[in-house]
Design an enzyme around this catalytic site. Sequence first.
Site, PDB file in Angstrom:
ATOM      1  N   LYS A  71      47.191  82.755 121.940  1.00 27.30           N
ATOM      2  CA  LYS A  71      48.615  82.451 122.153  1.00 27.30           C
ATOM      3  C   LYS A  71      49.459  83.146 121.083  1.00 27.30           C
ATOM      4  CE  LYS A  71      47.520  77.961 124.249  1.00 27.30           C
ATOM      5  NZ  LYS A  71      47.385  76.515 124.030  1.00 27.30           N
ATOM      6  N   GLN A 115      47.823  71.912 119.398  1.00 30.42           N
ATOM      7  CA  GLN A 115      46.688  72.209 120.288  1.00 30.42           C
ATOM      8  C   GLN A 115      45.807  70.979 120.481  1.00 30.42           C
ATOM      9  OE1 GLN A 115      46.235  75.061 121.982  1.00 30.42           O
ATOM     10  NE2 GLN A 115      44.346  74.354 122.920  1.00 30.42           N
ATOM     11  N   ASP A 138      55.221  72.678 125.114  1.00 32.53           N
ATOM     12  CA  ASP A 138      54.050  72.236 125.871  1.00 32.53           C
ATOM     13  C   ASP A 138      54.444  71.243 126.971  1.00 32.53           C
ATOM     14  OD1 ASP A 138      51.472  73.074 125.632  1.00 32.53           O
ATOM     15  OD2 ASP A 138      50.973  71.766 123.953  1.00 32.53           O
TER      16      ASP A 138
HETATM   17  N1  GUN Z   1      44.381  72.226 125.351  1.00 30.44           N
HETATM   18  C1  GUN Z   1      44.044  72.722 126.558  1.00 30.44           C
HETATM   19  N2  GUN Z   1      45.144  73.129 127.217  1.00 30.44           N
HETATM   20  C2  GUN Z   1      46.198  72.885 126.400  1.00 30.44           C
HETATM   21  C3  GUN Z   1      47.606  73.095 126.529  1.00 30.44           C
HETATM   22  O1  GUN Z   1      48.130  73.587 127.528  1.00 30.44           O
HETATM   23  N3  GUN Z   1      48.345  72.706 125.473  1.00 30.44           N
HETATM   24  C4  GUN Z   1      47.804  72.154 124.369  1.00 30.44           C
HETATM   25  N4  GUN Z   1      48.626  71.797 123.388  1.00 30.44           N
HETATM   26  N5  GUN Z   1      46.519  71.948 124.215  1.00 30.44           N
HETATM   27  C5  GUN Z   1      45.721  72.320 125.238  1.00 30.44           C
END
Ligand code: GUN
Length: 304
Positions: A71, A115, A138
């Site tokens: 990311k 995350q 998110d």
């Molecule tokens: N873990 C797996 N997918 C995601 C996501 O889209 N956002 C976050 N913050 N953690 C994740």
Amino acid sequence: LIKNPCLSFLKRYLQRMSTDSKIIDGKLLADEVLSEIRAKMAAIESDAPKPAITFVRVGEDPASRSYVARKQRVANELGFLSDIQVFPETITESKLIEHIASLNANPNVHGILVQAPLPAPLRTQSIFGAVDPRKDVDGFNPINLGKLVTEDSSGFVPCTPLGLVEICKRENIQTEGRHLVIVGRGLIVGKPASILFVQKQLSATVTVCHSKTQNLQNITRQADILIAATGLAGLITAQHVKQDAVVLDVGINRQGENLVGDVDFESVYPIVSRITPVPGGVGPLTVAMLMVNTFKAYLLALKI
Ligand code: GUN
């Protein structure tokens, strides 16, 4: 020349001619989304601040490390500013919330992503809820989840469900009136996707299945569009899929050296009309939609 968003349709058409038209190329679609952001970035005055995202990671889970690194790389490629803050597994909930509060208060940070999964005993919902809704790229703060339910477009929608919608739009997969079955009811994908796809704009008829669903096959076989978001490798086999269905596989499961989806690709492929591969299907769209959300948070903060 081919980076011009106006030519992306042509580019996609040429690629579809030369490749397997059943397989949805998520990387290609994500590149389209990213080049549209790039075009919007180019229209902003060069002395304006850049969009800035901060990633928060707790512990050293290898999958989380790799997702956050990816990311950040994509953010940097767009010319966004980015930072990763890493905390030890032993951090308390209140300390972590204090750190998030300082990011909320920092005008140079437009987007915040914590995350998941977070190590126990941290409560994911309590941490997600601490992110300022205006920086919640998110989309997991209850304010934004509420806006998703009320169809208020000022909120942020979780990235993977947004990516699934983007695939449908860009690949001309009709959703209106069609039976869309989601396997998985998690907060990150299944639940928000179910709310998103019943919204008026998309108007799918949505069924959500989960680990307690009886006769799973009977339900998934009714799907015009089948979304698998369980985290169980190969759960969806040929017996679960109707002839000519569209299958969108959200699973990313490690099997030895390989990544595999929730769908047993080999057995399902001959039946479907369209299918996303793993890797290279939904995943790149999730990252691209995070950039869309971050750019939206940036515009919101600068009132552009
Ligand atoms: N873990 C797996 N997918 C995601 C996501 O889209 N956002 C976050 N913050 N953690 C994740």
